[in-house]
Design an enzyme around this catalytic site. Structure first.
Site, PDB file in Angstrom:
ATOM      1  N   TYR A 125       0.811  -1.213   0.000  1.00 21.35           N
ATOM      2  CA  TYR A 125       0.000   0.000   0.000  1.00 21.35           C
ATOM      3  C   TYR A 125       0.852   1.274   0.000  1.00 21.35           C
ATOM      4  O   TYR A 125       0.327   2.370   0.160  1.00 21.35           O
ATOM      5  CB  TYR A 125      -0.932   0.031   1.219  1.00 21.35           C
ATOM      6  CG  TYR A 125      -2.018  -1.039   1.230  1.00 21.35           C
ATOM      7  CD1 TYR A 125      -2.110  -2.021   0.244  1.00 21.35           C
ATOM      8  CD2 TYR A 125      -2.965  -1.054   2.238  1.00 21.35           C
ATOM      9  CE1 TYR A 125      -3.100  -2.986   0.275  1.00 21.35           C
ATOM     10  CE2 TYR A 125      -3.962  -2.019   2.281  1.00 21.35           C
ATOM     11  CZ  TYR A 125      -4.027  -2.985   1.297  1.00 21.35           C
ATOM     12  OH  TYR A 125      -5.013  -3.939   1.332  1.00 21.35           O
ATOM     13  N   LYS A 177       4.481 -13.723   5.499  1.00 16.28           N
ATOM     14  CA  LYS A 177       4.486 -14.713   4.418  1.00 16.28           C
ATOM     15  C   LYS A 177       5.938 -14.914   3.970  1.00 16.28           C
ATOM     16  O   LYS A 177       6.269 -14.881   2.777  1.00 16.28           O
ATOM     17  CB  LYS A 177       3.596 -14.213   3.266  1.00 16.28           C
ATOM     18  CG  LYS A 177       3.317 -15.240   2.189  1.00 16.28           C
ATOM     19  CD  LYS A 177       2.389 -16.352   2.616  1.00 16.28           C
ATOM     20  CE  LYS A 177       2.239 -17.388   1.515  1.00 16.28           C
ATOM     21  NZ  LYS A 177       1.449 -18.557   1.924  1.00 16.28           N
ATOM     22  N   ASP A 211      -1.800 -17.208   5.779  1.00 18.28           N
ATOM     23  CA  ASP A 211      -2.924 -18.070   5.383  1.00 18.28           C
ATOM     24  C   ASP A 211      -3.325 -18.995   6.529  1.00 18.28           C
ATOM     25  O   ASP A 211      -4.518 -19.201   6.798  1.00 18.28           O
ATOM     26  CB  ASP A 211      -2.613 -18.851   4.092  1.00 18.28           C
ATOM     27  CG  ASP A 211      -1.175 -19.294   3.984  1.00 18.28           C
ATOM     28  OD1 ASP A 211      -0.327 -18.737   4.693  1.00 18.28           O
ATOM     29  OD2 ASP A 211      -0.875 -20.204   3.204  1.00 18.28           O
ATOM     30  N   ASP A 235      -4.898  -5.201   6.926  1.00 23.48           N
ATOM     31  CA  ASP A 235      -6.157  -4.711   6.374  1.00 23.48           C
ATOM     32  C   ASP A 235      -7.163  -5.860   6.290  1.00 23.48           C
ATOM     33  O   ASP A 235      -8.311  -5.753   6.739  1.00 23.48           O
ATOM     34  CB  ASP A 235      -5.864  -4.144   4.976  1.00 23.48           C
ATOM     35  CG  ASP A 235      -7.054  -3.455   4.355  1.00 23.48           C
ATOM     36  OD1 ASP A 235      -7.993  -3.110   5.085  1.00 23.48           O
ATOM     37  OD2 ASP A 235      -7.035  -3.267   3.124  1.00 23.48           O
ATOM     38  N   ASP A 239     -10.523  -6.937   9.172  1.00 17.12           N
ATOM     39  CA  ASP A 239     -11.940  -7.098   8.824  1.00 17.12           C
ATOM     40  C   ASP A 239     -12.407  -8.517   9.123  1.00 17.12           C
ATOM     41  O   ASP A 239     -13.563  -8.731   9.521  1.00 17.12           O
ATOM     42  CB  ASP A 239     -12.174  -6.781   7.337  1.00 17.12           C
ATOM     43  CG  ASP A 239     -12.405  -5.288   7.117  1.00 17.12           C
ATOM     44  OD1 ASP A 239     -12.006  -4.498   7.987  1.00 17.12           O
ATOM     45  OD2 ASP A 239     -12.991  -4.916   6.083  1.00 17.12           O
TER      46      ASP A 239
END
Ligand code: NAD
Length: 343
Positions: A125, A177, A211, A235, A239
């Site tokens: 981002y 990751k 994951d 992000d 959520d």
């Protein structure tokens, strides 16, 4: 009467003014010593002073160091970027903190209590992206750079550990990751482990691949306490955890930096219900509680959370999004009545 804290209030667009009014009423009834400095932002500011983030609003936040912000509509097609992103950049609000605590009796998971600490300035981002043209196609290839710096990684992981210490949390889980993105995510993990060593014996540490984390959050969210992660993973995961506790309406957010702290409702301006007095003020109220914690008024924040929990438990004055028929002000009055029961 204690000296009040000066705080900037940006009521916001759409449902923002309605939920802000109710939140101010509840915080006042709780005895929170706050002196509000109301400022405009978003479409409301564009329409009244000609720009979505006026200098007067920035100056007020700069002076007070603390702001409570309702949702802001990003003007579409006018060339303005998101005001939320602009605020984050202007004040270098590098840490986004999203606590997820179950308050709603009908939430999918009871008794969740965890916090996501998201790096707010780097990663994919960071805004470094471009097209590469080939033959007759100017947009044949699109490329985005995942920017991870040692400095940015260190400050967010250190922030997460300091947050854990300050809030009596036992475990920090670093989510990454690094098995695939060996350079960027590898650096984040490497720095995270170095910082964790400084806190050994005080806060536990583990790391987990993103994951696997997503799956574990769905299977057993209780194994997590504080999660620290980079921008895009944060992000998405923040959520996801909001979904565990009933949705974005129950998730407050804090954007924190050295110079300023901005507390916000994480849902949008809900133009479909704006002006009808039926919006649920919970997310902004919880953001107000985070703000009170930050200002050293944790006992008042705790009493507001308790009154809110009882309002929700007793299914008193539920707004339409929760399946009830009460309005925003009625919901606020129900919370205030429960505050008064205790006082
Ligand atoms: P939204 O969150 O505004 O609305 C999605 C759905 O949730 C709508 O049906 C809405 O009625 C409902 N909803 C949201 N908040 C509610 C509340 N407090 N009580 C009851 N129902 C509620 O998302 P959107 O429609 O995608 O976005 C609308 C505008 O908000 C856009 O301009 C977007 O850019 C902006 N936005 C701002 C923020 C922010 O300022 N933090 C966040 C997300 C979206």
């Amino acid at each position: 009467m204690p000296t009040p804290h000066d705080v900037t209030l940006i009521p916001g667009d759409g449902i923002g003014p309605e939920i802000s009014r109710t939140v101010m009423d509840i915080l006042e009834a709780a005895g929170a010593p706050l002196r509000w400095h109301e400022c405009v932002g978003g479409v409301t500011a564009l329409e009244t002073v000609g720009e979505p983030l006026p200098p007067a609003t920035l100056e007020s936040i700069e002076t007070n160091g603390v702001a409570l912000k309702g949702p802001l509509t990003t003007p579409i097609g006018s060339g303005f970027r998101s005001v939320n992103v602009a605020l984050r950049k202007h004040f270098d609000l590098f840490a986004n903190v999203r606590p997820a605590v179950t308050l709603l009796p009908t939430a999918r998971y009871p008794d969740v209590d965890l916090v996501i600490v998201r790096e707010n300035t780097e990663g994919l981002y960071a805004g470094i992206e471009h097209f590469i043209g080939m033959e007759n196609d100017p947009r044949a290839v699109a490329e985005s750079v995942m920017l991870i710096t040692r400095f940015g990684s260190r400050r967010i992981v250190r922030f997460a550990f300091e947050y854990a210490l300050a809030h009596g949390r036992r475990l920090v889980t670093l989510v990454h990751k690094a098995n695939i993105l060996k350079y960027t995510q590898g650096l984040f993990l490497e720095v995270g482990r170095e910082v964790a060593a400084e806190y050994e014996g005080r806060v536990e540490f583990d790391d987990r691949i993103v994951d696997a984390t997503a799956m574990q959050l769905a299977l057993d969210p209780y194994r997590f306490d504080v999660i620290v992660t980079e921008n895009m993973f944060g992000d998405i995961l923040s959520d996801q955890v909001a979904g565990l506790i009933g949705g974005l309406g129950f998730a407050p957010g804090a954007n924190l930096g050295e110079r300023a702290a901005i507390f916000e409702a994480v849902h949008g301006s809900a133009p479909d219900i704006a002006g009808r007095g039926i919006a649920n003020p919970t997310s902004l109220l919880l953001a107000g509680c985070l703000m009170l914690d930050h200002l050293g008024e944790a006992p008042i924040a705790a009493s507001v959370r308790d009154a809110l929990r009882r309002t929700l438990d007793e299914r008193a004055a539920w707004t339409p999004d929760l399946g009830g028929s009460a309005g925003t002000a009625e919901f606020g009055d129900a919370v205030i009545a429960r505050l008064e029961e205790v006082a």
